[in-house]
Design a protein around this motif. Structure first.
Motif, PDB file in Angstrom:
ATOM      1  N   TRP A  77      36.926  30.031  43.031  1.00  0.00           N
ATOM      2  CA  TRP A  77      37.308  31.405  42.709  1.00  0.00           C
ATOM      3  C   TRP A  77      37.078  31.627  41.215  1.00  0.00           C
ATOM      4  CZ3 TRP A  77      40.800  34.865  45.715  1.00  0.00           C
ATOM      5  CH2 TRP A  77      40.962  34.439  47.049  1.00  0.00           C
ATOM      6  N   LYS A  78      36.954  32.867  40.829  1.00  0.00           N
ATOM      7  CA  LYS A  78      36.848  33.216  39.412  1.00  0.00           C
ATOM      8  C   LYS A  78      38.040  34.059  38.986  1.00  0.00           C
ATOM      9  CE  LYS A  78      31.850  32.823  38.824  1.00  0.00           C
ATOM     10  NZ  LYS A  78      30.602  33.488  38.360  1.00  0.00           N
ATOM     11  N   GLY A  79      38.246  34.110  37.677  1.00  0.00           N
ATOM     12  CA  GLY A  79      39.396  34.831  37.145  1.00  0.00           C
ATOM     13  C   GLY A  79      38.993  36.113  36.453  1.00  0.00           C
ATOM     14  N   GLY A  80      39.892  37.093  36.515  1.00  0.00           N
ATOM     15  CA  GLY A  80      39.691  38.359  35.827  1.00  0.00           C
ATOM     16  C   GLY A  80      41.020  38.896  35.325  1.00  0.00           C
ATOM     17  N   ALA A  81      40.962  40.005  34.620  1.00  0.00           N
ATOM     18  CA  ALA A  81      42.179  40.651  34.128  1.00  0.00           C
ATOM     19  C   ALA A  81      42.009  42.162  34.218  1.00  0.00           C
ATOM     20  CB  ALA A  81      42.477  40.221  32.694  1.00  0.00           C
ATOM     21  N   LEU A  82      43.147  42.823  34.312  1.00  0.00           N
ATOM     22  CA  LEU A  82      43.170  44.255  34.555  1.00  0.00           C
ATOM     23  C   LEU A  82      44.253  44.888  33.688  1.00  0.00           C
ATOM     24  CD1 LEU A  82      41.999  46.384  36.673  1.00  0.00           C
ATOM     25  CD2 LEU A  82      44.046  45.910  38.001  1.00  0.00           C
ATOM     26  N   ALA A  83      44.002  46.084  33.187  1.00  0.00           N
ATOM     27  CA  ALA A  83      45.024  46.864  32.489  1.00  0.00           C
ATOM     28  C   ALA A  83      45.039  48.263  33.080  1.00  0.00           C
ATOM     29  CB  ALA A  83      44.754  46.922  30.993  1.00  0.00           C
TER      30      ALA A  83
END
Length: 289
Positions: free
Chosen positions: A158-164
């Motif tokens: 899996w890969k990681g991401g971020a959200l605002a």
């Protein structure tokens, strides 16, 4: 809740409208729902970038220094959580401590442009300012296997991401390919050496079974076609030595024979794969007479 259902059902303006949550209602549950909606909006339309590291959305926020554990092991029922840290960089006009602002990490399976699943935290991240326009943030990833968060095919990379999110305006900033982890199906391993006791020089049969979590059935099922090591340690020793490698059957079964020589413990050991973690059976003692 599995994000793949959201991706299939929520896109464009419909997803964006889900972000418009009054500040007084912007609690943790609405963060989780709004994060899923923003992710669906970013990945369900035609505005995608050719580069997975690009930031989707109109909110002036980006991310770096994403740190996540190398592997997450998930069983069949228990909730699993892991904490992610990252650096958030924002424009001077973005108030990250406003009641209308929230951010959090997530992980996704497949490509960033066309993910097949994504998992978020139920709580938003907490952020500590390091300058006027940067902050260090920490937030959870929550996995509920009993609620259908995972299919067996989701095991692996899996890969990681971020959200605002800005709840007042519906703006968001979504960025992927920030890190990577493995999501693994929890494994179990048994052993039985017989007969006990046994005459020196006679044959000992050592059986066992390697199973792993089946996220779709909620049970542990056999892991076929992989190797486990039969190991032995003398009664007077604390160290195991590998005797031979044994391949699992279609049901995860293990069976082999050895000649009885001295008192000691037999066990099977599995080194793990990208989809299942390493595991060792407890040693089974054989009294040799």
């Amino acid at each position: 809740m599995r994000i793949r259902a959201t991706l299939a059902a929520v896109t464009g303006a419909l997803a964006l409208s889900a972000l418009a949550v009054p500040a007084a209602q912007a609690d943790d549950s609405s963060y989780h729902e709004s994060a899923e909606a923003a992710f669906a909006a970013a990945h369900g339309g035609s505005q995608k970038s050719a580069f997975s590291t690009a930031v989707y959305g109109d909110l002036d926020v980006s991310y770096s220094n994403f740190k996540i554990t190398s592997a997450i092991t998930v069983g069949t029922t228990a909730h699993v959580a892991t904490t992610v840290s990252y650096t958030l960089t924002h424009g001077a006009d973005v108030d990250i401590h406003s009641a209308d602002f929230a951010t959090g990490p997530y992980i996704y399976k497949g490509s960033f442009d066309a993910p097949v699943n994504a998992l978020f935290g139920y709580d938003a991240a907490t952020c500590t300012d390091t300058s006027a326009t940067t902050a260090t943030c920490k937030g959870p990833i929550d996995i509920y296997p009993a609620e259908g968060d995972l299919l067996n095919s989701d095991a692996g990379a899996w890969k990681g991401g971020a959200l605002a999110l800005n709840y007042a305006t519906g703006d968001y900033a979504d960025q992927g390919d920030l890190g990577s982890t493995l999501v693994k199906r929890a494994s179990k391993l048994t052993v039985n050496a017989s007969p006990e006791p046994v005459t020196k020089g006679k044959t000992i049969t050592v059986t066992g079974r390697l199973t792993r979590a089946n996220w779709e059935s909620g049970t542990y099922t056999g892991y076929s076609g992989v190797y486990a090591q039969l190991q032995f340690r003398k009664k007077s020793s604390t160290t195991y030595s590998t005797v031979k490698s044994v391949k699992t059957t279609s049901t995860g079964g293990l069976s082999t024979t050895v000649k009885a020589s001295v008192d000691g413990y037999y066990r099977y050991s599995f080194v793990g794969t990208t989809t299942a973690p390493a595991v060792k059976a407890a040693g089974d003692f054989v009294d040799v007479r």
